[in-house]
Every structure is written in structure tokens, then in C-alpha cells.
Scaffold this motif. Structure first.
Motif, PDB file in Angstrom:
ATOM      1  N   ARG A  88      -8.612   0.025  -1.391  1.00 44.01           N
ATOM      2  CA  ARG A  88      -9.820   0.418  -0.648  1.00 44.01           C
ATOM      3  C   ARG A  88     -10.130  -0.584   0.456  1.00 44.01           C
ATOM      4  O   ARG A  88     -10.484  -0.190   1.571  1.00 44.01           O
ATOM      5  CB  ARG A  88     -11.025   0.516  -1.590  1.00 44.01           C
ATOM      6  N   SER A 118      -9.925   0.627   4.354  1.00 41.82           N
ATOM      7  CA  SER A 118     -11.195   0.692   5.079  1.00 41.82           C
ATOM      8  C   SER A 118     -11.299  -0.365   6.173  1.00 41.82           C
ATOM      9  O   SER A 118     -12.128  -0.239   7.061  1.00 41.82           O
ATOM     10  CB  SER A 118     -12.368   0.568   4.109  1.00 41.82           C
ATOM     11  N   ASN A 119     -10.435  -1.386   6.142  1.00 38.25           N
ATOM     12  CA  ASN A 119     -10.572  -2.469   7.118  1.00 38.25           C
ATOM     13  C   ASN A 119      -9.334  -2.759   7.966  1.00 38.25           C
ATOM     14  O   ASN A 119      -9.470  -3.273   9.077  1.00 38.25           O
ATOM     15  CB  ASN A 119     -10.955  -3.777   6.405  1.00 38.25           C
ATOM     16  N   THR A 176      -6.183  -0.709   8.525  1.00 38.51           N
ATOM     17  CA  THR A 176      -5.139   0.270   8.821  1.00 38.51           C
ATOM     18  C   THR A 176      -4.587   0.118  10.227  1.00 38.51           C
ATOM     19  O   THR A 176      -3.463   0.528  10.497  1.00 38.51           O
ATOM     20  CB  THR A 176      -5.645   1.716   8.624  1.00 38.51           C
ATOM     21  N   GLU A 221      -8.748  10.088  -4.330  1.00 41.05           N
ATOM     22  CA  GLU A 221      -8.642   8.823  -3.590  1.00 41.05           C
ATOM     23  C   GLU A 221      -7.188   8.477  -3.281  1.00 41.05           C
ATOM     24  O   GLU A 221      -6.856   8.080  -2.162  1.00 41.05           O
ATOM     25  CB  GLU A 221      -9.296   7.700  -4.404  1.00 41.05           C
TER      26      GLU A 221
END
Length: 181
Positions: free
Chosen positions: A108, A112-113, A115, A155
Motif C-alpha cells: 500500500r 500510493s506513494n 509508482t 486490493e
């Protein structure tokens, strides 16, 4: 790790409580992981949730504060350390679901930070993330009940979709979606 011989077991049984205490304290002072293991096993106030939070905080620190001339290389190095932290957590707690949860927490954080770093010329971080995703899926299938497969499916499918949407070839063979039996 050496196997414990029967002679060693007999010698330990012959030790007095005071001698055993001295040996345990001496060993715990020398080895931080042994200290954490003994704390988790012996102390009532050290819970699974507390050990999980400490590991999650360490992983967060490693990834969020990764710096260097090449952010992608720094992230790859931080991810290797995060994976070692998850292995340390598992050796201490032996909790398979919490291990999977730490894997997912790490994924996660990455998705979320970071990629944008997947498209870098340096592919170590991209490769390590793909392997972590594959390993997480394998752990879920192998160690957790089928009900958890459904819980994690959406997910994991989202992570897989993001990996497959890259123009780069995948370093490992990832399925298109997480299969649930």
C-alpha cells in the motif's frame, strides 16, 4: 542455527534458576532480536499489535524517508530492508496473518506513494515490488483460510492491474488477477 543436542538439554536441566536467569539476561543483552522474542513471549504487556505497530512504523520510516542521488535505488534498498523487517517480525511472532498484513501494508505504501519510480531506468525497485506482490499472493494462498482470499482479492487485483498497466515488461510472471478457489 545449531541443533540442540541431548547432552546440552541435560546440562540446561541441571542449571539452577539463578544460573539460567544469568544466561538468559546475558544472551538478551547481546542479541536485540532475541530480546524482542523473549519480551514478546514472556511479558504480558508486549502484544502482537504492539510488535506489529513497531514493525509497520519501521517500514514506513524506511520507505518514506528513502533518499539518495537516485530515489529509485534508495527505494530498492529501503524495500530490501523492509522485507527483512517483515522476516524479523515473523521470526518473533510466528503469526502468519500479521505477516501478510505487513506485506500488504508495504505494498500500500509503495502503490500510493512511489509508482512513478516504476518507470525509472533503474528497474530494481520495480522488480522488487513485483516479487513482493507475487510473494504476498503465495503467502495468502498457502497460509491463510479461503475467507481471507476473498478479503484481500480486490486490493491485490488493483495492485496487479497497476503492475500490468506499465509499458515495462514484468520481471516475474504475475497473474492478471488473484484467483480465489
Amino acid at each position: 542455527m545449531p541443533a540442540v543436542s541431548s547432552a546440552f538439554r541435560q546440562a540446561v536441566k541441571k542449571l539452577s534458576d539463578k544460573e539460567k536467569e544469568a544466561i538468559i539476561l546475558k544472551a538478551a543483552r547481546r542479541d536485540a532480536e532475541l530480546y524482542d522474542l523473549l519480551s514478546y513471549e514472556i511479558l504480558e504487556e508486549v502484544t502482537l499489535e504492539e510488535v506489529y505497530e513497531q514493525s509497520a512504523d519501521k517500514i514506513h520510516e524506511l520507505l518514506i524517508h528513502a533518499t539518495g542521488r537516485s530515489l529509485t535505488k534508495a527505494l530498492a534498498k529501503a524495500l530490501r530492508k523492509a522485507i527483512k523487517e517483515i522476516a524479523r517480525f515473523k521470526r518473533i511472532t510466528k503469526d502468519q496473518k500479521a505477516e501478510v498484513d505487513l506485506h500488504l501494508y508495504t505494498l500500500r505504501l509503495i502503490f500510493s506513494n512511489f509508482t512513478g519510480q516504476f518507470d525509472s531506468y533503474y528497474k530494481g525497485f520495480y522488480t522488487a515490488t513485483a516479487r513482493l506482490l507475487l510473494r504476498t499472493m503465495q503467502l495468502i494462498r498457502k497460509n491463510l483460510h479461503e475467507d481471507y482470499h476473498l478479503e484481500y482479492k480486490s486490493e491485490l487485483d488493483e495492485f496487479l492491474e497497476q503492475m500490468h498497466s506499465r509499458k515495462k515488461p514484468l520481471p516475474v510472471t504475475l497473474p492478471q488477477e488473484f484467483e480465489v478457489e
